[in-house]
Design a protein around this motif. Structure first.
Motif, PDB file in Angstrom:
ATOM      1  N   GLY A 115     -28.555   9.675  54.307  1.00 39.57           N
ATOM      2  CA  GLY A 115     -27.429  10.012  53.551  1.00 39.57           C
ATOM      3  C   GLY A 115     -27.413   9.143  52.134  1.00 39.57           C
ATOM      4  N   LEU A 116     -28.219   8.530  51.895  1.00 36.22           N
ATOM      5  CA  LEU A 116     -28.369   7.577  50.825  1.00 36.22           C
ATOM      6  C   LEU A 116     -29.360   7.912  49.804  1.00 36.22           C
ATOM      7  CD1 LEU A 116     -28.004   4.208  52.876  1.00 36.22           C
ATOM      8  CD2 LEU A 116     -26.048   5.457  51.611  1.00 36.22           C
ATOM      9  N   SER A 117     -29.451   9.156  49.420  1.00 36.00           N
ATOM     10  CA  SER A 117     -30.478   9.236  48.583  1.00 36.00           C
ATOM     11  C   SER A 117     -30.059   8.997  46.956  1.00 36.00           C
ATOM     12  CB  SER A 117     -30.733  11.016  48.692  1.00 36.00           C
ATOM     13  OG  SER A 117     -29.394  11.674  48.439  1.00 36.00           O
ATOM     14  N   GLU A 118     -28.631   9.043  46.910  1.00 36.70           N
ATOM     15  CA  GLU A 118     -28.552   8.881  45.439  1.00 36.70           C
ATOM     16  C   GLU A 118     -28.972   7.323  45.139  1.00 36.70           C
ATOM     17  OE1 GLU A 118     -26.255  10.197  47.344  1.00 36.70           O
ATOM     18  OE2 GLU A 118     -25.056  11.629  46.645  1.00 36.70           O
ATOM     19  N   LEU A 119     -29.176   6.606  45.812  1.00 34.28           N
ATOM     20  CA  LEU A 119     -29.460   5.234  45.814  1.00 34.28           C
ATOM     21  C   LEU A 119     -30.966   5.010  45.258  1.00 34.28           C
ATOM     22  CD1 LEU A 119     -27.928   3.071  48.515  1.00 34.28           C
ATOM     23  CD2 LEU A 119     -26.733   3.629  46.195  1.00 34.28           C
ATOM     24  N   LEU A 120     -31.803   6.025  45.272  1.00 31.63           N
ATOM     25  CA  LEU A 120     -33.193   6.140  44.903  1.00 31.63           C
ATOM     26  C   LEU A 120     -33.234   6.174  43.325  1.00 31.63           C
ATOM     27  CD1 LEU A 120     -34.588   8.463  47.584  1.00 31.63           C
ATOM     28  CD2 LEU A 120     -34.658   5.898  47.592  1.00 31.63           C
ATOM     29  N   GLY A 121     -32.162   6.398  42.700  1.00 27.35           N
ATOM     30  CA  GLY A 121     -32.436   6.404  41.152  1.00 27.35           C
ATOM     31  C   GLY A 121     -31.297   7.038  40.408  1.00 27.35           C
ATOM     32  N   ASP A 122     -30.455   7.784  41.149  1.00 24.98           N
ATOM     33  CA  ASP A 122     -29.310   8.614  40.084  1.00 24.98           C
ATOM     34  C   ASP A 122     -28.125   7.752  39.989  1.00 24.98           C
ATOM     35  OD1 ASP A 122     -27.870  10.558  39.309  1.00 24.98           O
ATOM     36  OD2 ASP A 122     -27.606  11.746  40.957  1.00 24.98           O
ATOM     37  N   PRO A 123     -28.106   7.284  38.653  1.00 27.77           N
ATOM     38  CA  PRO A 123     -26.894   6.441  38.203  1.00 27.77           C
ATOM     39  C   PRO A 123     -25.688   7.450  38.283  1.00 27.77           C
ATOM     40  CG  PRO A 123     -28.121   6.983  36.591  1.00 27.77           C
ATOM     41  CD  PRO A 123     -28.992   7.678  37.517  1.00 27.77           C
TER      42      PRO A 123
ATOM     43  N   LEU B  19     -20.817   4.757  48.357  1.00 31.09           N
ATOM     44  CA  LEU B  19     -20.019   4.014  48.825  1.00 31.09           C
ATOM     45  C   LEU B  19     -18.991   4.145  49.934  1.00 31.09           C
ATOM     46  CD1 LEU B  19     -19.114   3.077  45.080  1.00 31.09           C
ATOM     47  CD2 LEU B  19     -19.954   1.478  46.877  1.00 31.09           C
ATOM     48  N   VAL B  20     -18.977   5.571  50.112  1.00 37.24           N
ATOM     49  CA  VAL B  20     -18.009   5.689  51.374  1.00 37.24           C
ATOM     50  C   VAL B  20     -18.687   5.547  52.503  1.00 37.24           C
ATOM     51  CG1 VAL B  20     -16.961   7.617  52.621  1.00 37.24           C
ATOM     52  CG2 VAL B  20     -16.389   7.636  50.192  1.00 37.24           C
ATOM     53  N   LEU B  21     -20.066   5.832  52.523  1.00 32.25           N
ATOM     54  CA  LEU B  21     -20.899   5.372  53.561  1.00 32.25           C
ATOM     55  C   LEU B  21     -21.160   4.068  54.034  1.00 32.25           C
ATOM     56  CD1 LEU B  21     -22.674   6.364  56.011  1.00 32.25           C
ATOM     57  CD2 LEU B  21     -24.366   7.001  54.546  1.00 32.25           C
TER      58      LEU B  21
ATOM     59  N   TYR C 160     -11.187   7.462  46.932  1.00 30.86           N
ATOM     60  CA  TYR C 160     -11.196   6.270  46.028  1.00 30.86           C
ATOM     61  C   TYR C 160     -11.985   6.210  44.964  1.00 30.86           C
ATOM     62  CZ  TYR C 160      -9.616   3.781  50.493  1.00 30.86           C
ATOM     63  OH  TYR C 160      -8.672   3.475  51.589  1.00 30.86           O
ATOM     64  N   GLN C 161     -11.501   5.638  43.847  1.00 34.01           N
ATOM     65  CA  GLN C 161     -12.269   5.523  42.831  1.00 34.01           C
ATOM     66  C   GLN C 161     -13.106   4.291  42.470  1.00 34.01           C
ATOM     67  OE1 GLN C 161     -12.268   7.869  40.350  1.00 34.01           O
ATOM     68  NE2 GLN C 161     -11.118   8.942  41.865  1.00 34.01           N
ATOM     69  N   PHE C 162     -14.234   4.340  43.353  1.00 34.73           N
ATOM     70  CA  PHE C 162     -14.905   3.178  43.620  1.00 34.73           C
ATOM     71  C   PHE C 162     -15.652   2.572  42.040  1.00 34.73           C
ATOM     72  CE2 PHE C 162     -15.480   4.743  48.047  1.00 34.73           C
ATOM     73  CZ  PHE C 162     -15.069   3.700  48.425  1.00 34.73           C
ATOM     74  N   CYS C 163     -15.888   3.572  41.352  1.00 36.79           N
ATOM     75  CA  CYS C 163     -16.515   2.987  39.983  1.00 36.79           C
ATOM     76  C   CYS C 163     -15.335   2.104  39.182  1.00 36.79           C
ATOM     77  CB  CYS C 163     -16.869   4.126  39.237  1.00 36.79           C
ATOM     78  SG  CYS C 163     -18.084   5.213  40.181  1.00 36.79           S
ATOM     79  N   ASP C 164     -14.338   2.363  39.251  1.00 40.04           N
ATOM     80  CA  ASP C 164     -13.006   1.634  38.453  1.00 40.04           C
ATOM     81  C   ASP C 164     -12.618   0.489  39.524  1.00 40.04           C
ATOM     82  OD1 ASP C 164     -13.220   3.845  36.992  1.00 40.04           O
ATOM     83  OD2 ASP C 164     -11.775   4.940  37.515  1.00 40.04           O
ATOM     84  N   LYS C 165     -12.654   0.656  40.571  1.00 38.33           N
ATOM     85  CA  LYS C 165     -12.083  -0.650  41.256  1.00 38.33           C
ATOM     86  C   LYS C 165     -13.026  -1.543  42.142  1.00 38.33           C
ATOM     87  CE  LYS C 165      -8.911  -1.678  44.944  1.00 38.33           C
ATOM     88  NZ  LYS C 165      -7.989  -0.977  46.217  1.00 38.33           N
ATOM     89  N   ARG C 166     -13.747  -2.360  41.367  1.00 39.23           N
ATOM     90  CA  ARG C 166     -14.863  -3.344  41.998  1.00 39.23           C
ATOM     91  C   ARG C 166     -14.565  -3.706  43.524  1.00 39.23           C
ATOM     92  NH1 ARG C 166     -18.816  -4.167  38.326  1.00 39.23           N
ATOM     93  NH2 ARG C 166     -19.413  -6.015  39.476  1.00 39.23           N
ATOM     94  N   ILE C 167     -15.397  -3.457  44.438  1.00 38.97           N
ATOM     95  CA  ILE C 167     -15.249  -3.992  45.748  1.00 38.97           C
ATOM     96  C   ILE C 167     -15.866  -5.324  46.035  1.00 38.97           C
ATOM     97  CG2 ILE C 167     -15.195  -3.347  48.090  1.00 38.97           C
ATOM     98  CD1 ILE C 167     -15.011  -0.465  47.190  1.00 38.97           C
ATOM     99  N   LYS C 168     -15.060  -6.336  46.200  1.00 42.95           N
ATOM    100  CA  LYS C 168     -16.058  -7.526  46.551  1.00 42.95           C
ATOM    101  C   LYS C 168     -15.940  -7.768  48.000  1.00 42.95           C
ATOM    102  CE  LYS C 168     -15.184  -9.834  42.147  1.00 42.95           C
ATOM    103  NZ  LYS C 168     -15.102 -10.939  41.423  1.00 42.95           N
ATOM    104  N   ASN C 169     -16.897  -8.597  48.473  1.00 46.78           N
ATOM    105  CA  ASN C 169     -17.082  -8.964  49.706  1.00 46.78           C
ATOM    106  C   ASN C 169     -17.318  -7.641  50.858  1.00 46.78           C
ATOM    107  OD1 ASN C 169     -17.232 -11.612  49.390  1.00 46.78           O
ATOM    108  ND2 ASN C 169     -15.086 -11.671  49.252  1.00 46.78           N
ATOM    109  N   LEU C 170     -17.850  -6.427  50.148  1.00 46.88           N
ATOM    110  CA  LEU C 170     -17.615  -5.356  50.973  1.00 46.88           C
ATOM    111  C   LEU C 170     -18.569  -5.367  52.136  1.00 46.88           C
ATOM    112  CD1 LEU C 170     -16.501  -2.645  51.291  1.00 46.88           C
ATOM    113  CD2 LEU C 170     -18.058  -1.601  49.824  1.00 46.88           C
ATOM    114  N   LEU C 171     -19.644  -5.911  52.014  1.00 49.62           N
ATOM    115  CA  LEU C 171     -20.824  -5.990  53.125  1.00 49.62           C
ATOM    116  C   LEU C 171     -20.168  -7.028  54.257  1.00 49.62           C
ATOM    117  CD1 LEU C 171     -23.981  -6.820  51.126  1.00 49.62           C
ATOM    118  CD2 LEU C 171     -23.333  -4.650  52.119  1.00 49.62           C
TER     119      LEU C 171
END
Length: 632
Positions: A81-89, A96-98, A498-509
């Motif tokens: 479910g992470l196909s967008e990480l292959l290059g679609d900006p 990010l939800v996943l 959530y507006q992930f692009c506007d709110k940078r998430i630190k230490n998410l990992l």
């Protein structure tokens, strides 16, 4: 010209132990199995070979071709479910939800595959993929630990070349105190458990398998939120489970130092037949036109029903082969008469029916365990520790498409019944497993040949995997509570948008771990009054006072008591009472609906105040158990 199966009886390996490329602890387990006869396995292989030769088909134990660098990683990211990480900006939100639900080991598994794929893209001078760290906005110092694990990652390199370097770590726990019950923890992600053991260089004191029936008993401890079985979650929530299970399985394999092998999806050939050689999905679509909500092919149900009525006591059932000529003739009659109801099951010999059952499984255009994951099922044998083998199998079962999973469960339930009649039919668990393994692991659609000298190792391993699936099927058909927690987080994140692009998430990992329970945050509220709905039974909802001791079973008893006190139709009420006038809750179920879950059938031992704290916006609805005759 006729093509031959690569396994021939005159080429069978010797019965004495032989060296194999798997770990020493796995060898010890396989050597211990030597005392358990494999004759049934090889006889079944010969029967399959003869049947295939008669129809000019090829059969083989499934193996997997090595894909090009980056190809497997790209397919994995798509399936996860992470196909967008292959290059679609342009689209980050879903990823990010996943990703926001993942544990540390799961996130490291994702990062590892992104790193490998990124390197392959750079070598091919293609558009570079996006890094997880770019999306999260995590500083380099915050992911140094993850980077150390994932790039260029000597562990991942090693498991592509050899498993021999794992000998320094001993996870061998094939049978630990076979007469004693062990805890099977489903609250904490399996990969996190494995990482803790690895970090502490845990050395288990174990006994090797000496007796074919000496399998450890495992118990899933019921937490405050109960246990969730496959079928308890709604279809929309179950669709999220395979993706999460794939990521978790990959993370577990990374920790253990095993490569997760997958095949490409098989291209299904069209057939003019209606029953044998027809894809499961097509069979079910046709069957559902006759009987809506059919989940297991009607032909398979008929075969199993016939064997249960007349074949369970037959000595050698499944092992003793019926007449190939009669079986082929019966197949043609079934194709012609099955749906019209004219086929006479009472005139068929039990051994011929068992032959039809095995033929039905083999004739599926794609393996019942799927072409993609058949190599992974086979590779489970290489994990020395029994508990971790079962963890991997549990995740593989959850990854299977629903038709395959339901069909496999129906088959395994029948095989358990065969084993339960061992005193009469002389078919113990190992006998049944060795007979069924070739039918599940050999497939004409996957003709890759097995390297010379590996037949014996793969045969015994395949039989051992089937044995585990039969013996531990109740455990394997459980949805781990850490996966249910991740589903809840996915639903919460999707609903909040959530507006992930506007709110940078630190230490998410580092931040989110599926094994952390939110109950602790809400322990300050000792009681609560809630409403429970039962629209099909009562017009008004039932008010329930919850405290720390209130369970689902208590609410169902209170509900049934109210029914009787309010004079609800005595004809309908009588089925709710046992002979001793005590209440029987098996007729009714309590569902959690909405909030951060689609629909969830609750374990009777679920503590409802804890559940309320986890999902305060859900409705609770009492429904009749669909397994029972309707009362209204």
């Amino acid at each position: 010209s006729t093509r031959h199966c690569p396994w021939k009886m005159n080429q069978l390996p010797p019965k004495s132990p032989v060296a194999s490329p798997v770990s020493e602890s796995t060898n010890s387990r396989v050597e211990a199995l030597d005392s358990l006869s494999m004759d049934s396995f090889w006889l079944e292989v010969e029967n399959i070979k003869q049947s295939a030769e008669a129809e000019q088909e090829e059969c083989s134990l499934a193996d997997v071709k090595t894909p090009e660098e980056g190809e497997a990683e790209a397919e994995w990211l798509q399936d996860a479910g992470l196909s967008e990480l292959l290059g679609d900006p342009g689209s980050d939100k879903d990823n990010l939800v996943l990703l926001s639900t993942l544990t540390r080991t799961q996130a490291a598994a994702v990062q590892r595959r992104l790193d490998t794929y990124s390197r392959s893209r750079r070598r091919k001078n293609k558009h570079p993929v996006r890094d997880v760290r770019d999306i999260f906005g995590v500083g380099s110092s915050e992911v140094s630990a993850e980077k150390e694990e994932s790039s260029p990652d000597p562990l991942w390199h090693n498991l592509r070349t050899s498993n021999t370097q794992r000998k320094t770590q001993d996870y061998s726990c094939t049978v630990r105190n076979p007469g004693k019950e062990e805890v099977f923890n489903m609250d904490v992600a399996y990969s996190e458990q494995a990482a803790v053991l690895l970090k502490g260089s845990f050395l288990s004191e174990s006994r090797k398998l000496k007796d074919g029936n000496a399998l450890t008993r495992f118990k899933i401890p019921k937490g405050r939120l109960g246990v969730t079985r496959i079928g308890d979650l709604s279809a929309q929530d179950m669709k999220k489970i395979p993706t999460l299970a794939l990521i978790e399985l990959t993370a577990l394999c990374d920790i253990l130092g095993f490569e997760l092998k997958r095949n490409k999806a098989a291209k299904l050939k069209t057939t003019e037949k209606r029953l044998f050689g027809v894809p499961l999905n097509t069979l079910l679509e046709n069957d559902q036109k006759l009987l809506p909500n059919t989940k297991v092919p009607l032909l398979l149900q008929a075969l199993l029903s016939c064997l249960e009525k007349r074949g369970l006591e037959t000595e050698g059932i499944l092992r003793v082969s019926g007449s190939q000529t009669r079986i082929k003739s019966l197949e043609q009659k079934l194709e012609r008469d099955f749906y019209s109801g004219l086929f006479r099951w009472d005139e068929v010999h039990q051994n011929d029916v068992s032959g039809l059952l095995k033929r039905f499984i083999r004739e599926l255009p794609a393996p019942l365990l799927t072409a993609e994951y058949l190599p992974a099922f086979a590779a489970v044998q290489n994990i020395p520790d029994l508990k971790q083998r079962l963890q991997a199998l549990n995740l593989l079962i959850l990854i299977l498409p629903e038709p395959n999973r339901n069909t496999l469960k129906a088959l395994l339930e029948f095989l358990s019944k065969v084993v339960a009649r061992e005193n009469n039919n002389k078919m113990n668990l190992w006998n049944v497993s060795t007979v069924m393994a070739p039918n599940l692991f050999m497939h004409k659609g996957l003709p890759n040949k097995i390297p010379e000298g590996k037949e014996k190792q793969l045969a015994e391993g395949a039989a051992d995997v089937v044995r585990m699936m039969i013996h531990y099927q109740d455990l394997l058909w459980t949805v781990s509570s850490f996966l249910v927690a991740q589903v809840r987080k996915l639903n919460e994140s999707n609903s909040k948008r959530y507006q992930f692009c506007d709110k940078r998430i630190k230490n998410l990992l580092r931040k989110i771990h599926a094994d952390k329970d939110k109950v602790e945050k809400n322990q300050g509220e000792p009681s609560k009054i809630v409403k429970v709905h039962a629209s099909l039974l009562l017009k008004d909802s039932l008010e329930v006072h919850l405290n720390n001791a209130t369970r689902v079973a208590d609410v169902l008893r209170q509900f049934q008591k109210n029914l009787c006190q309010n004079g609800w139709n005595i004809v309908n009420t009588v089925n709710l009472l046992k002979c001793n006038n005590s209440m029987d809750c098996t007729n009714l179920l309590l569902y959690e609906v909405g909030g951060n879950i689609g629909e969830h059938c609750l374990d009777p031992d679920t503590y409802l105040l804890d559940l309320y704290h986890i999902n305060p916006h859900a409705e609770w609805i009492i429904k009749q158990n669909p397994s029972y005759p309707r009362m209204f």
